[in-house]
Design an enzyme around this catalytic site. Sequence first.
Site, short mmCIF file in Angstrom:
data_model
loop_
_atom_site.label_atom_id
_atom_site.label_comp_id
_atom_site.label_asym_id
_atom_site.label_seq_id
_atom_site.Cartn_x
_atom_site.Cartn_y
_atom_site.Cartn_z
N ASN A 1 0.82 -1.22 0.00
CA ASN A 1 0.00 0.00 0.00
C ASN A 1 0.85 1.26 0.00
O ASN A 1 1.68 1.47 0.89
CB ASN A 1 -0.91 -0.02 1.24
N HIS B 1 -14.82 -4.85 10.48
CA HIS B 1 -14.48 -3.55 11.07
C HIS B 1 -15.72 -2.73 11.35
O HIS B 1 -16.35 -2.24 10.41
CB HIS B 1 -13.67 -2.71 10.08
N ARG C 1 -14.00 -5.83 15.06
CA ARG C 1 -13.02 -4.82 15.49
C ARG C 1 -13.76 -3.50 15.66
O ARG C 1 -14.55 -3.12 14.80
CB ARG C 1 -11.93 -4.69 14.42
N TYR D 1 -7.51 7.88 12.28
CA TYR D 1 -7.14 6.77 11.40
C TYR D 1 -7.90 5.53 11.82
O TYR D 1 -7.99 5.21 13.00
CB TYR D 1 -5.63 6.54 11.51
N ASP E 1 -7.73 -1.85 17.28
CA ASP E 1 -6.43 -1.58 16.64
C ASP E 1 -5.93 -0.22 17.12
O ASP E 1 -6.59 0.80 16.90
CB ASP E 1 -6.62 -1.59 15.12
N HIS F 1 -3.07 1.01 16.08
CA HIS F 1 -2.32 1.58 14.94
C HIS F 1 -0.98 2.17 15.37
O HIS F 1 -0.61 3.27 14.92
CB HIS F 1 -3.16 2.62 14.20
N GLU G 1 -4.46 -4.49 19.17
CA GLU G 1 -3.52 -4.65 18.04
C GLU G 1 -2.54 -3.50 17.93
O GLU G 1 -2.92 -2.34 18.15
CB GLU G 1 -4.37 -4.74 16.77
N GLU H 1 1.26 -6.87 11.21
CA GLU H 1 0.79 -6.64 9.85
C GLU H 1 1.85 -5.96 8.98
O GLU H 1 1.78 -6.06 7.76
CB GLU H 1 -0.52 -5.84 9.84
N ARG I 1 0.24 -11.26 13.25
CA ARG I 1 -0.62 -10.76 12.17
C ARG I 1 0.05 -10.71 10.80
O ARG I 1 -0.42 -10.06 9.87
CB ARG I 1 -1.16 -9.38 12.54
N HIS J 1 -3.49 -10.19 8.84
CA HIS J 1 -3.98 -8.94 8.25
C HIS J 1 -4.84 -9.26 7.03
O HIS J 1 -4.48 -10.14 6.25
CB HIS J 1 -2.73 -8.15 7.84
N ASP K 1 -6.41 -3.45 1.15
CA ASP K 1 -5.22 -3.33 0.28
C ASP K 1 -4.55 -4.68 0.04
O ASP K 1 -3.55 -4.75 -0.69
CB ASP K 1 -4.23 -2.30 0.83
N GLU L 1 -8.58 -11.44 9.59
CA GLU L 1 -9.26 -10.18 9.29
C GLU L 1 -9.90 -10.28 7.90
O GLU L 1 -9.32 -10.84 6.98
CB GLU L 1 -8.23 -9.04 9.30
N TRP M 1 1.66 7.23 12.42
CA TRP M 1 0.30 7.13 11.87
C TRP M 1 -0.49 8.37 12.18
O TRP M 1 -1.55 8.36 12.72
CB TRP M 1 -0.42 5.87 12.35
#
Length: 402
Positions: free
Chosen positions: A37, A122, A147, A159, A210, A212, A236, A262, A283, A312, A316, A339, A402
């Site tokens: 990605n 999600h 999630r 995010y 998550d 992130h 996560e 991930e 992940r 993951h 993407d 996921e 992030w």
Amino acid sequence: MKIVDARVIVTSPGRNFVTLKLVTDDGLTGVGDATLNGRELAVAAYLTEHVVPALIGRDASRIEDTWQYLYKGAYWRRGPVTMTAIAAVDTALWDIKGKAAGMPVYQLLGGRSREGVTVYGHANAETTDGVLAEVARYVDLGYKAVRVQAGVPGLATTYGVSGDKMFYEPADAAIPSEAVWSTERYLTHTPAVFARVRDEFGPQLRLLHDVHHRLTPIEAGRLGKSLEPYALTWMEDPTPAELQESLRLIRRHTTTPIAIGEIFSSIWDCQQLIAEQLIDYIRATVVHAGGITHLRRIFDLAALHQVRSGSHGATDLSPVCMSAALHLDISIPNFGLQEYMRHTAETDAVFPHDYHFADGYLHPSEEPGLGVDIDEELAAQFPYRPAALPVNRLEDGTLHSW
Ligand code: KDG
Ligand code: MG
């Protein structure tokens, strides 16, 4: 069985994907996902310039040897671009081997260890009421695990919280967009959201969250501790995990299970996390961690240390990656969760596949190989569009992760 053609296909049916298609002299084809990605063209160039010329004429049946050749032969080992390129070749070769054997790939991996692959979706929304409505939607669809991501009061964007609920896409601009982040606001708000969700949906629904990579280890310890009453299946990416021993500090403070990996590209990124039992779920994925061959090696190491898989599966990762993931998920002894973010109708049309969702589970294809392909004519109608992931700054302007 020699490789006679190798095509790198870049397409953007709703988002960017890179796919490798291999063709053998006896007419078999195999596909591998090569999507990284925001860095798609780097992998496409790596494949086109450095890998494809070395593949032509090679024996397609030699999966392990080809993996070692690409990994050791590059001299520059590991790294997301290299490992995504190797993953694409490896996945395509497993697809070919399955077709040559007349079996779905999971049979070549040892056969089924379970009846279906439990997936999580999600649920995300700006407000807590919105989150409750989204969780209800996934429960109605049959999901057994969800999630939960909520907007943080006082922050303009968060995010992981998107406008389009079913087809979430964080890569939003050619040049990374910038958002503002506040750890203080987030740590106060998140436990309150989970209190409402548990209260509404009861103890059986598996809940995940998550982070992130946004916290320091001690902040993550505090979050994990504050979420303990809501019995999450996992928290996560609580911290960026380059510093693997930092997870010791989090573990000292919370029993909330932890899932990481991930963005990992090799077994060396998680060796300590697994061997010291610093995480509960790994992940890593087929596309970013060296393909089926290398990911199985990671999962085998994890099994020795009572760590489960939790791959993951965001949008993407193309249906080619998802198809491959399901063959591993259904066969390994230490599967945890997968996921599953749904792809758009355009993406599904470009990548015809026959894995399917029913009652909270995904079921891999029963076709020989992986059971997925790319429609190259249709793919050509969706040209590449640059799209990068966003960055975060703290309220004082400091660049944050992030
Ligand atoms: O490419 C990055 C996304 O796949 C990632 O942000 C999604 O964190 C993610 C997740 O857990 O699906
Ligand atoms: Mg994540």
